[in-house]
Design an enzyme around this catalytic site. Structure first.
Site, PDB file in Angstrom:
ATOM      1  N   CYS A 320       0.837  -1.205   0.000  1.00  0.00           N
ATOM      2  CA  CYS A 320       0.000   0.000   0.000  1.00  0.00           C
ATOM      3  C   CYS A 320       0.873   1.257   0.000  1.00  0.00           C
ATOM      4  O   CYS A 320       1.746   1.396  -0.855  1.00  0.00           O
ATOM      5  CB  CYS A 320      -0.963  -0.045   1.180  1.00  0.00           C
ATOM      6  SG  CYS A 320      -2.248   1.232   1.149  1.00  0.00           S
ATOM      7  N   VAL A 321       0.671   2.168   0.944  1.00  0.00           N
ATOM      8  CA  VAL A 321       1.479   3.388   0.984  1.00  0.00           C
ATOM      9  C   VAL A 321       2.954   3.042   1.192  1.00  0.00           C
ATOM     10  O   VAL A 321       3.843   3.762   0.723  1.00  0.00           O
ATOM     11  CB  VAL A 321       0.993   4.344   2.091  1.00  0.00           C
ATOM     12  CG1 VAL A 321       1.832   5.617   2.123  1.00  0.00           C
ATOM     13  CG2 VAL A 321      -0.464   4.702   1.874  1.00  0.00           C
TER      14      VAL A 321
END
Length: 589
Positions: A320-321
């Site tokens: 993800c991030v």
């Protein structure tokens, strides 16, 4: 008379009175027009025929913005509404069909008033959502109208109100009112916590029954602790493996329980495994920037792992991030002529922010400018605010379901490790958050060569030529499958894209040993621009994608060597400072 009989008698009298009243109402159209759901209450809407107020005005009252509705679609919606309303009217109290899990119980079916209200709500909800879909305008405006209407429709469901929730009313009678008392206590408890409880939070403790894989903290700075995990094989691959999780959540989604731990799986496959455990920001981190997360975070972790293992390069994974941060780090290294990472895995990661799904409704120039002004002198973005935003992306599952269970029914949510993790929120430094919003969601600079400057370098992913394994989840609402797939269009090195079933978390945390769900694999040579074209040409494989990934990574990992007997590196600063999962992960937002 006993208290139980008192409640039963009152319940029977109340139901009989409502039934008698409803029978009279059915014979009086004027009375129907006076009911709350005929005047805009409890998820209903005014008659959308031509004699009533303009439906566009009705939508404007919900969304707060002026709209124009396609006339042809409006006529179709009006006709369908009239026909369905007539059918419902003719059914009366005979028991309308409720094809919705919120009303799918014997209590709803057996309560004529509640079931009729639910059926009316569903009719009006369908009409409202159809109106929202018929709005004319640019894609962003239409998306915002649809999102706002969906939120309103979900919030006003009769199941969310005690007076209409047949399950909650029946339980109140069956428990002689104890469920209402428990619900009130649950509400007070959650008000003190500042959030709606999704699980029994007392049932879990980080390091005791979640995040339990054996390991040690071998390095820490102001940004993160580096965890090294105990090898589970006699030999390990010579290239160590580093995982960079998202900083918007805690790392132990990758290490919940032994049977579903991705960390443990990596170690079982023979990889010397390291994980970044981000610090949960407090006031001392109010001025931390995106550059800090890249250089003092991901790049420093890469340096330390190489130093510990005494290798020229490593393999790395970003989730993800964390994947976005890791990709930035790789591009900065490339701009400096360095290649410290041999291969990279991206799990549900956005590099190209063209397709961001429903999150796009929040992002525009005014919103980003507000955040930039808010954090111009530093500050923290509260983790609970971020958690609430993500919950309302799926409000029925992650908000109203628990409002009904906790407060109306007085139930204690059962223990569930994933939901405990979901509620263990993390703050974000304000400057970092503001930079991220503008450069990714708003202006999509990362995939425009030379447009984003990070750590003093112009980013260009075309300069990063290492192999990449790119994974996306088919039903992901945070990183849509099209957004995850878009990385294939910008990655210069060899790549393999794999799509898994389910959503952002369940798709990733899908242990190979369970044999659940499916994954899809296409050609490693052909990546058309449109993700649907790739999907149409992909082949479905039963079970988890973990096995495919393990086979791919083993080819990037080098030869086998004896597993280290100690954490860190002997006779250096890299020694066991604390047992895994360390102290940073235990800090609460």
């Amino acid at each position: 008379m006993s208290q139980s009989n008192d409640w039963s008698q009152m319940w029977g009298q109340w139901q009989q009175a409502l039934t008698d009243s409803w029978s009279k109402i059915l014979q009086s159209p004027e009375a129907v027009q006076a009911m709350p759901w005929a005047q805009g209450g409890f998820g209903s809407m005014p008659n959308i025929g031509n004699s009533m107020p303009d439906p566009a005005q009705w939508l404007q009252s919900i969304t707060g913005q002026a709209v124009t509705i396609n006339p042809e679609k409006l006529a179709e919606i009006q006709q369908a509404y009239a026909e369905q309303a007539a059918d419902l009217w003719n059914q009366g109290l005979s028991g309308p069909t409720l094809n919705d899990r919120r009303f799918n119980s014997d209590a709803w079916a057996g309560n004529p008033v509640s079931s009729y209200v639910a059926a009316t709500y569903l009719l009006n909800a369908r009409a409202l959502l159809a109106l929202a879909d018929a709005v004319e305008g640019d894609a962003k405006s239409r998306q915002r109208v649809q999102f706002s209407v969906q939120q309103w429709v979900d919030a006003t469901a009769p199941s969310n109100f005690l007076a209409f929730n047949a399950d909650a009313l029946k339980k109140a009678v069956d428990t002689q009112g104890e469920s209402l008392v428990s619900g009130a206590l649950n509400l007070v408890s959650d008000l003190r916590k500042g959030h709606v409880s999704m699980t029994d939070e007392e049932a879990f403790e980080v390091g005791k029954n979640v995040a339990t894989s054996e390991g040690a903290v071998v390095f820490e700075n102001e940004m993160f602790q580096l965890l090294e995990y105990k090898p589970l094989t006699a030999q390990v691959y010579e290239r160590p493996f580093l995982l960079v999780p998202p900083c918007i959540n805690k790392f132990y989604i990758l290490d919940l329980q032994p049977e579903n731990s991705f960390v443990r799986y990596a170690a079982e496959q023979g990889h010397r495994t390291f994980v970044v455990s981000w610090r949960n920001p407090d006031e001392s981190m109010r001025d931390v920037t995106w550059d800090d997360y890249v250089e003092k975070g991901a790049m420093e972790a890469i340096r330390v792992v190489r130093d510990i293992a005494q290798t020229q390069d490593i393999n790395a994974l970003g989730f993800c991030v964390g994947g976005t941060i890791l990709a930035n780090a790789l591009a900065v290294h490339a701009a400096r002529g360095e290649t410290p990472v041999n291969s990279v895995t991206f799990l549900t990661t956005l590099l190209d922010f063209t397709d961001t799904g429903v999150l796009d409704v929040f992002i525009d120039e005014s919103f980003v400018k507000f955040r930039e002004l808010q954090f111009a002198k530093g500050g923290l973005m509260p983790g609970q605010d971020l958690a609430t935003t993500f919950s309302f992306l799926r409000p029925n599952d992650l908000v109203w379901n628990y409002v009904v269970g906790n407060y109306l029914k007085g139930e204690a949510p059962p223990p569930f490790d994933l939901l405990y993790w979901n509620g263990d929120s993390t703050n974000l430094p304000g400057p970092m958050y503001a930079w991220y919003l503008r450069n990714t969601y708003l202006e999509n600079r990362l995939v425009k060569p030379g447009q984003a400057t990070v750590c003093g370098e112009k980013l260009d992913f075309n300069q990063v030529k290492i192999p990449a394994y790119i994974y996306g989840s088919r039903e992901d609402h945070i990183v849509p499958i099209g957004g995850a797939y878009a990385t294939t269009q910008h990655w210069a090195g060899p790549k393999r894209f794999v799509m898994g079933a389910s959503g952002h978390i369940a798709g990733v945390i899908n242990p190979a040993s369970k044999g659940k769900r499916s994954h899809w694999i296409g050609s490693d040579k052909k990546y058309p621009t449109d993700v649907q074209a790739w999907i149409d040409g992909a082949t479905e494989h039963k079970g988890s994608w973990w096995g495919d990934w393990s086979g791919w990574l083993s080819k990037q990992a080098g030869k086998k060597i004896a597993a280290p007997k100690n954490y860190g590196r002997a006779r250096t600063m890299y020694k066991a400072l604390d047992a895994a999962p360390g102290s940073y992960v235990k800090a609460k937002a």
